[in-house]
Design an enzyme around this catalytic site. Structure first.
Site, PDB file in Angstrom:
ATOM      1  N   GLU A 147      43.352 109.091 -48.543  1.00 53.37           N
ATOM      2  CA  GLU A 147      41.696 109.138 -48.889  1.00 53.37           C
ATOM      3  C   GLU A 147      41.157 109.896 -49.660  1.00 53.37           C
ATOM      4  O   GLU A 147      40.876 111.148 -49.861  1.00 53.37           O
ATOM      5  CB  GLU A 147      40.355 108.800 -47.275  1.00 53.37           C
ATOM      6  CG  GLU A 147      41.012 107.825 -46.416  1.00 53.37           C
ATOM      7  CD  GLU A 147      40.206 107.924 -44.551  1.00 53.37           C
ATOM      8  OE1 GLU A 147      40.198 109.335 -44.582  1.00 53.37           O
ATOM      9  OE2 GLU A 147      39.971 107.545 -44.613  1.00 53.37           O
ATOM     10  N   ASP A 155      41.499 102.165 -37.650  1.00 52.91           N
ATOM     11  CA  ASP A 155      40.925 103.730 -37.587  1.00 52.91           C
ATOM     12  C   ASP A 155      39.506 103.485 -36.100  1.00 52.91           C
ATOM     13  O   ASP A 155      38.622 103.769 -36.943  1.00 52.91           O
ATOM     14  CB  ASP A 155      39.625 104.108 -38.869  1.00 52.91           C
ATOM     15  CG  ASP A 155      39.566 104.697 -38.997  1.00 52.91           C
ATOM     16  OD1 ASP A 155      39.785 105.673 -38.201  1.00 52.91           O
ATOM     17  OD2 ASP A 155      38.575 105.457 -39.824  1.00 52.91           O
ATOM     18  N   GLU A 184      33.144 108.771 -33.454  1.00 52.31           N
ATOM     19  CA  GLU A 184      33.195 108.582 -34.543  1.00 52.31           C
ATOM     20  C   GLU A 184      32.474 106.751 -34.513  1.00 52.31           C
ATOM     21  O   GLU A 184      31.584 106.713 -35.559  1.00 52.31           O
ATOM     22  CB  GLU A 184      33.799 108.526 -35.234  1.00 52.31           C
ATOM     23  CG  GLU A 184      34.236 108.163 -36.853  1.00 52.31           C
ATOM     24  CD  GLU A 184      35.111 108.322 -37.767  1.00 52.31           C
ATOM     25  OE1 GLU A 184      36.141 108.838 -38.008  1.00 52.31           O
ATOM     26  OE2 GLU A 184      34.744 107.739 -38.796  1.00 52.31           O
TER      27      GLU A 184
END
Ligand code: GCW
Length: 716
Positions: free
Chosen positions: A308, A382, A410
């Site tokens: 990332e 993820d 998240e």
């Protein structure tokens, strides 16, 4: 004062003893007077005083906690004694406890592992006492917390016989906290670390943070975001880090830092960060030396590299092992470790994202230094509401693999949704990799017992912030708690942890424990159902990840779109990861591969993770896949309404402030669960072109409405 006010006041006073308004700050460390008169009486008869033996900062922390806890729970200032006496609670390292060698406890004492403790009634010098003892001071501290929890949860303390030692060595929180005090994926306010005022100003809540962690056995904390700012390694910031380390040390907590791989060029004035370059190596050695001069017990580095957009060794044509080993060598003389993250994927690599970390790391097994661990997220994508375990857990037998769980939600409704994660953690830990035959669970890989590793670790991405109750949602505290308890002992059940947390946090009343525990235990499955049932994943809002957005496509990276993952069209839905598709299943041991490949054995919870199926595929309920999808979305949303009703029924049994807080959160969750259901069902219907089963009702808005929603300032 009018009549109503008087009555209200009176009521408040009467109920005050049991239902104090509570803002959540004290977490599970409430030392309110024991609410059951019978139990209180028994405790007052059993406990006549306390004593700690030995002297050190950690033992003083234990002593303070014992004094504070006993005074709160027993409702009077329990005397500190200087002599053995019946009813004494005595805490200390075993070699310092008088007359211990005259007891028959040798065998039990021998069973205490590093950091472990023993709590037990025994006779010392002819007196009936309760001992809390350990081989080292941290164990004493943990034992004191556990003893107080026994009282908090109204256990009988006249027959305690408890030996407990952690199964995993490094039990860490990972803070994704930035130096400007924003928190990446943080939903509970700003970062706890007041970098600007550090090192001179020590906020009192740093102590409470440390107490909370120590009380559940967490022994380390990575202070800053894995997307690391190199400034953390400058002298200016290291002095601030040292000030925090000074606070945490007395609670057995070591400080670690996330480092940016390019730090030698960012802040070191070098022209390269190549791990094989001697100047680069010398720079890191010098940095380690500087850190250890300030923080002698510094834990080590956590690294996100070549992922990332983060720099890493591959930028210099080197491998992850080259990068990790260079840092490991720098830390080795001081006893530090490197935790190198396997969360690595690249959209330029045309391979199923779920396969990339394994492809990258598997060939490096056996190539890491002995003070390096590879830190692996629980699943291959993820932190989705549900994922199968990461294939690396079965794939790197020669390397200590650290588990990375996410405590912050998240992908699970931020801090607004009540989702108890104990069940998620347990589900992953219990999965069998078959790496060494049946019983090779992920838990046994992580605790090092399967591979016979000296090092072991488990990390949880923290959900804390400056919100008064630390975690935003009162129930999010339970996830911090559950993470700590499972890091200590993965054999505990999610249910017993939930029950313990409820008792410590809300009430010891069975009329509260039973329904709340039920609600917590079902909560994660409910959320999976209204967000990503049947193995769907990664269909949330763009960037901030807030809310549903299964329609996301055509972005600069494929692997950040939703359509990449669900692959729905007019014919069907799902990601074929069997041998006919991406063959991600080829990365698992044959037993696991077979289990998920066969539609007969693959649990429907993972169906669309591994399989692409026609809309008319028959599911186990007899419904078509399309109907089943609709049903699960509806059941998920419905279940939140049920949670709401169950919670409402508890009014009066829980303090008003906590009650109202959770009530408001649940009302948001109801709305958001229905939003997820409606948006997803309408979107998938636009592809399946089949009717929503009439018994489920129709969404009141159209798809376009949901697609047009935008949330420019949603936290991210
Ligand atoms: O998917 C991502 C999160 C990022 C996070 C990353 C990681 C810290 O959305 O916010 O970055 O995982 O784990 O590195």
């Amino acid at each position: 004062m009018n009549k109503h006010a008087v009555v209200f006041l009176l009521l408040a006073v009467i109920s005050g003893a049991t239902l104090l308004a509570d803002d959540g700050y004290r977490l599970w460390l409430k030392y309110d007077v024991v609410s059951s008169p019978k139990t209180l009486k028994a405790y007052r008869q059993s406990v006549k005083g306390w004593m700690t033996v030995g002297d050190s900062p950690v033992l003083r922390a234990a002593e303070q906690e014992l004094e504070r806890g006993l005074e709160g729970l027993l409702g009077f200032s329990v005397p500190r004694l200087s002599k053995l006496k019946k009813g004494l609670v005595i805490a200390g390292i075993s070699r310092d406890i008088p007359f211990l060698d005259e007891t028959d406890l040798e065998d039990r004492l021998g069973r205490i592992g590093p950091e472990g403790f023993l709590i037990r009634n025994t006779i010392l010098g002819g007196k009936d006492v309760i001992i809390i003892t350990a081989r080292e001071e941290r164990g004493v501290l943990y034992g004191v917390f556990r003893f107080l929890q026994l009282l908090q949860t109204h256990q009988n303390i006249d027959e305690v016989d408890m030996v407990s030692s952690p199964r995993v060595q490094l039990r860490l929180l990972n803070h994704w906290d930035n130096l400007d005090r924003t928190v990446e994926r943080g939903y509970a306010g700003f970062s706890l670390w007041d970098w600007h005022k550090l090192p001179a100003y020590i906020h009192p809540y740093y102590y409470d943070y440390a107490r909370a962690n120590a009380s559940i056995g967490i022994n380390g904390t990575v202070l800053n975001n894995v997307n690391a700012n190199p400034l953390i390694l400058t002298r200016q910031y290291l002095e601030k880090v040292a000030a925090l380390a000074d606070v945490f040390r007395s609670y057995g907590i070591r400080v670690y830092l996330s480092v940016r791989f390019s730090a030698p060029t960012d802040i070191g004035g070098l022209s390269t960060a190549d791990p094989l370059d001697e100047q680069v190596q010398a720079w890191w050695r010098g940095k380690a030396e500087e850190i250890y001069a300030l923080i002698p017990d510094f834990g080590g580095f956590l690294v996100k590299a070549n992922s990332e957009g983060q720099p890493g060794p591959q930028g210099f044509g080197r491998s992850h092992a080259d990068g990790a080993n260079m840092l490991a060598d720098a830390l080795k003389p001081f006893g530090g470790v490197v935790m190198w993250r396997a969360f690595v994927y690249d959209h330029n690599v045309k391979e199923d994202r779920a396969k990339q970390a394994y492809n990258e790391f598997k060939p490096l097994d056996g190539k890491f230094r002995d003070n390096a661990l590879v830190q692996v997220k629980n699943g291959p994508i993820d932190f989705q509401p549900r994922e199968p375990f990461h294939p690396l857990f079965g794939g790197m037998p020669q390397t200590p693999l650290m588990m990375e769980f996410q405590i912050t939600q998240e992908y699970l409704g931020f801090s607004t949704h009540l989702v108890y994660l104990g069940t998620l953690y347990k589900e992953v830990l219990a999965m069998d990799t078959y790496a060494r035959g049946e019983g090779s669970t992920v838990a046994r890989v992580v605790d090092g017992s399967l591979g016979g590793h000296a090092l072991s670790g488990i990390a949880g991405v923290a959900n804390t912030g400056t919100d008064r109750n630390w975690t935003g949602h009162l129930f999010a505290q339970a996830n911090w708690f559950a993470f700590g308890r499972l890091a200590w002992d993965h054999e505990l059940s999610a249910e017993e942890i939930a029950e313990k947390w409820i008792r410590l946090t809300l009430s010891n009343d069975p009329a509260v424990i039973q329904p709340v525990s039920k609600l917590m235990m079902a909560s994660r499955e409910n959320t999976v159902n209204y967000m990503t049932p049947l193995g769907l994943h990664h269909i949330m809002g763009w960037g901030h990840h807030y809310g549903p957005a299964p329609w996301i496509k055509d972005k600069h990276r494929d692997d950040w779109t939703s359509v990449y993952y669900h692959r729905a069209d007019n014919n069907g839905i799902g990601f074929d990861r069997t041998a006919t598709g991406s063959d991600a299943l080829g990365q698992y041991y044959p037993e696991v591969r077979q289990y998920f490949t066969s539609l007969a054995s693959c649990p429907e919870e993972y169906l669309l993770w591994f399989h692409r199926l026609d809309w008319d595929y028959r599911t186990k309920s007899g419904r078509t896949l399309w109907e089943e999808l609709c049903h699960r979305y509806h059941a998920g949303a419905e279940s939140v309404r049920e949670m709401q009703a169950e919670w409402d029924a508890l009014e009066g049994r829980i303090d008003q402030e906590s009650f109202q807080h959770v009530r408001s959160m649940l009302s948001i969750q109801v709305g958001e669960a229905e939003w997820w259901r409606n948006a997803c069902v309408l979107y998938f219907q636009s592809l399946s072109q089949r009717p929503i089963p009439p018994e489920l009702g129709k969404p009141d808005k159209d798809l376009q409405y949901y697609q047009n929603l935008s949330f420019p300032f949603a936290p991210k």
